[in-house]
Design an enzyme around this catalytic site. Structure first.
Site, PDB file in Angstrom:
ATOM      1  N   SER A 156       0.827  -1.202   0.000  1.00 40.59           N
ATOM      2  CA  SER A 156       0.000   0.000   0.000  1.00 40.59           C
ATOM      3  C   SER A 156       0.867   1.260   0.000  1.00 40.59           C
ATOM      4  CB  SER A 156      -0.958  -0.036   1.198  1.00 40.59           C
ATOM      5  OG  SER A 156      -1.930   0.972   1.099  1.00 40.59           O
ATOM      6  N   ASP A 184       0.148  -4.305  -4.013  1.00 41.41           N
ATOM      7  CA  ASP A 184      -1.004  -3.435  -4.230  1.00 41.41           C
ATOM      8  C   ASP A 184      -0.703  -2.002  -3.790  1.00 41.41           C
ATOM      9  OD1 ASP A 184      -3.509  -3.556  -5.483  1.00 41.41           O
ATOM     10  OD2 ASP A 184      -4.554  -3.353  -3.574  1.00 41.41           O
ATOM     11  N   HIS A 248      -7.249  -5.738  -0.824  1.00 36.14           N
ATOM     12  CA  HIS A 248      -6.009  -4.960  -0.718  1.00 36.14           C
ATOM     13  C   HIS A 248      -4.956  -5.725   0.094  1.00 36.14           C
ATOM     14  CE1 HIS A 248      -3.746  -1.283  -1.075  1.00 36.14           C
ATOM     15  NE2 HIS A 248      -3.841  -0.941   0.200  1.00 36.14           N
TER      16      HIS A 248
END
Length: 322
Positions: A156, A184, A248
């Protein structure tokens, strides 16, 4: 307005600015948790532990050093990153450093309002990236660790932090990191940015991207190889209803399972929106790529579709090997 911000704006857009957390922090708030086969539960890296444990003594400087970098509202002791660290030290005796910048990632308080500190956390990624780069310089110059033996894994916001570290070491006139794995990479505030403002394929010798959420993550191709797990959107096992946070997080779990198990998550070439991915049965070692630490050893580059199962080890291709 960006769709990814619209719900927050509708719910909180009229709040007084004073209620929005700013997530302030400085370099003294950043901790490094070190995992080795001798320190399986992790120790906090300090000048004292550097000396007492002799972590970078001459007999071990040739082994791989891996930084793991968390994202928004997370921390370096998150169970998913501990699981990854332990998988790495079991796999190949890596020296793993989990970067903890939880204050800057708005993890200090368990409050709904923490979500509104996202923009501040975005700005903090550059500072964390510089801190990692400065420590990298110390490893290279004082402890003679080779840049070819240093890998960054970021999830992230941590993926972009890794990218900023990659840019910074080049500014410091060091060689590039060997690998950056972007799990991600965060989409909001980054998905329309050019390379200087996000993780980019030039930030390391090889940049592997694992896409799992087209809502919370960047969906465009930004790496040497970009793997679109289940087309990079909703992930199997995340329930019937809209659950972007579950998807995610799956990026971290996928890489951990790739480290732990021999089963290869095979990526087959895919031109997004314009073609149907070829069946895995048609893959060869020259055309397809296994997701994971050894992706760099495959010659193919570009975007790849990866089918996955709902449960670990997630392999969809039992019996097929590249």
């Amino acid at each position: 307005m960006n769709f990814k911000y619209s719900i927050l704006f509708i719910c909180f857009g009229t709040l007084d600015r004073g209620l929005i957390p700013e997530c302030p922090f400085n370099e003294y708030d950043i901790l490094f948790f070190v995992y080795t086969r001798q320190q399986r539960d992790g120790i906090v890296l300090t000048e004292e532990t550097l000396q007492n444990y002799d972590l970078f003594k001459k007999s071990t400087i040739s082994r791989q050093v891996v930084f793991i970098d968390h994202g928004f509202l997370s921390n370096g002791n998150n169970e998913n990153f501990i699981a990854m660290a332990k998988a790495l030290i079991e796999k190949d005796n890596f020296l793993v450093i989990s970067v903890d910048w939880k204050k800057g990632a708005c993890n200090a308080f368990a409050s709904t309002l923490d979500y509104l500190g996202y923009s501040t956390a975005v700005g903090n990624t550059r500072h964390v990236g510089k801190y990692v780069a400065d420590f990298t310089k110390l490893l290279v110059e004082q402890y003679k660790v080779s840049m070819s033996n240093i890998r960054l894994i970021g999830h992230s916001l941590g993926a972009h932090t890794s990218g900023f570290a990659g840019k910074e070491v080049q500014e410091l006139k060091l060689n590039k990191y060997s690998n950056i794995d972007g799990l991600d990479p965060a989409g909001p505030s980054f998905d329309s940015n050019d390379c200087p403002e996000r993780l980019c394929e030039t930030d390391a010798e090889y940049v592997q991207i694992i896409h799992t959420s087209n809502i919370l993550g960047v969906y465009s191709k930004i790496g040497t190889v970009d793997f679109y797990m289940n087309y990079g959107s909703h992930q199997p096992g995340c329930g019937r209803f809209f659950s972007p946070s579950c998807s995610h997080t799956k990026a971290v779990k996928y890489l951990t399972e790739c480290i732990k198990h021999e089963c290869c998550l095979i990526g087959t070439p895919w031109k997004k929106y314009f073609s149907t991915p070829k069946p895995i049965s048609q893959c060869t070692k020259d055309t397809c790529v296994c997701v994971g630490l050894n992706a760099k050893s495959y010659p193919a580059r570009g975007s790849f579709y990866v089918p996955v199962e709902a449960t670990a080890p997630y392999c969809h291709n039992e019996g097929i090997k590249l």
